[in-house]
Design an enzyme around this catalytic site. Sequence first.
Site, PDB file in Angstrom:
ATOM      1  N   CYS A   2       3.435  -2.767   8.638  1.00 37.71           N
ATOM      2  CA  CYS A   2       2.685  -1.688   8.004  1.00 37.71           C
ATOM      3  C   CYS A   2       1.450  -1.415   8.850  1.00 37.71           C
ATOM      4  CB  CYS A   2       2.277  -2.066   6.585  1.00 37.71           C
ATOM      5  SG  CYS A   2       1.157  -0.882   5.841  1.00 37.71           S
ATOM      6  N   CYS A  38      -2.027  -1.794   6.311  1.00 38.07           N
ATOM      7  CA  CYS A  38      -2.611  -3.019   5.741  1.00 38.07           C
ATOM      8  C   CYS A  38      -2.207  -4.293   6.479  1.00 38.07           C
ATOM      9  CB  CYS A  38      -2.256  -3.139   4.260  1.00 38.07           C
ATOM     10  SG  CYS A  38      -0.548  -3.631   3.962  1.00 38.07           S
ATOM     11  N   CYS A  90       0.797  -1.227   0.000  1.00 38.18           N
ATOM     12  CA  CYS A  90       0.000   0.000   0.000  1.00 38.18           C
ATOM     13  C   CYS A  90       0.828   1.276   0.000  1.00 38.18           C
ATOM     14  CB  CYS A  90      -0.971  -0.010   1.181  1.00 38.18           C
ATOM     15  SG  CYS A  90      -0.142   0.174   2.767  1.00 38.18           S
ATOM     16  N   ASP A 122      29.701   4.146 -13.601  1.00 41.78           N
ATOM     17  CA  ASP A 122      29.338   5.120 -12.591  1.00 41.78           C
ATOM     18  C   ASP A 122      29.852   4.662 -11.232  1.00 41.78           C
ATOM     19  OD1 ASP A 122      28.184   6.907 -10.904  1.00 41.78           O
ATOM     20  OD2 ASP A 122      26.117   6.304 -11.332  1.00 41.78           O
TER      21      ASP A 122
HETATM   22 ZN   LIG Z   1       0.695  -1.730   3.798  1.00 42.20          ZN
END
Ligand SMILES: [Zn+2]
Length: 433
Positions: free
Chosen positions: A223, A226, A204, A351
């Site tokens: 999280c 969610c 999310c 690089d």
């Molecule tokens: Zn989440």
Amino acid sequence: MLSFYKNLAKLTRNTSKLVGKKGTDLPGKVLRKLDKNILVKLAKQFDEIVFVTGTNGKTTTSNLIGHTLKKAGINFVNNFEGANMLDGIISTFAVQSNNNTKLAIIEIDEGSIKRVMEYITPTRFVINNFFRDQIDRFGEIDTLIATIGEQLEGKDVQLILNSDDPFVTRLAKYGKNNIYFGISKDAYKFSDYGISESKFCPNCGTELTYSYIHYSQLGYYKCSNCGFSRPNPDYTVTYAELKPFISLSINNEDSFSTRLAGDYNIYNILAAYTLLNILGIKKEKIKKGLGSYTSKNGRMQSIEITSKTTALLNLAKNPAGLNASLAIGKTIDTRINYLLILNDNGADGFDISWIWDTDFNILASQNINNIICSGKRAKELALRLKYSEVYANIVVLENIKEAVARLKKYSEKYSIVIPNYTALIETQKELEN
Ligand SMILES: [Zn+2]
């Protein structure tokens, strides 16, 4: 027909070796020209094909597994020469297998997973970590992980995942009967590598909350939006220490010592231990194997360069790898020297700005006598050191041979030698000379 191809592969490898090449990719290239589906055919006789990947440590993990299986007397193929792209993998199957070989342990380059999985599907897949690495080649890390997910979707592969890395566990939904490995929060305090990968929820996009961080994005994450979170590991390192070699306990019951230094190797040992358990290898044999492995490939390899001095040689090609290498000095309590070698040849990526993302302040608390900067971009390395808190005598010697010769004149007990990709072979040769 298959045995003809195998013989051809061996002949190609031997010829290639005769002219001074490593001979790891050419047999695969030749066979693929003759039969586009050669890998499908070569892999048919195998009951078990295990892939091992991760940005850092896949070679060591795969070698630890290979070394242990060999000591346990098991017949298998293993691309231990680090031939981890399509042609190297075809070569491994063609050159090493006989009719009784049923098990393959295949180290696979993250960027080659899509190409290889067009032909074969592993039964199990060990995934250790994802860090920013050689951006020119892989593109963004999100794209890379999404591509791997697409390859795994609907294929019933058992995933063996590092529960501490949210980049890795976001692949969990594509696996079947997944097994997790991780390090408990009170087991070991990692060096602060000063690397921060983005820490956002893969489902999310909310910023992840951490109750504990081992280093970089590895730790106990969750999280709040969610519910995506660190899965409980099946195999947990419950204790570890370095002196400078690693000793550890797994699930509070299995304790053993190894001959590997570098604390990030705790994850590699744990990943190897987890897979070997899943394959049904006896605990005693696993401990014997993992405990006796020494590197010969420039990954935390120890080489006696004079009667007084041991060099700890460790390849680094990205900020996480270099930070980890610089942290080795913290586990040594005597005065040390460093030799850092930076090339910018094709295989390194032109690089080299990533050295500015590396945390050289890790050296601030270390007891260092000399730091030699070498390779084509030696001056840039020396400049980078000037912008960090390093207290040591800085020497610039672009020529690798001269740099190693200078190192050998020093008398400290340990020297830490860190080349990037194309500098490794020459540096190793000079150290062993
Ligand atoms: Zn989440």
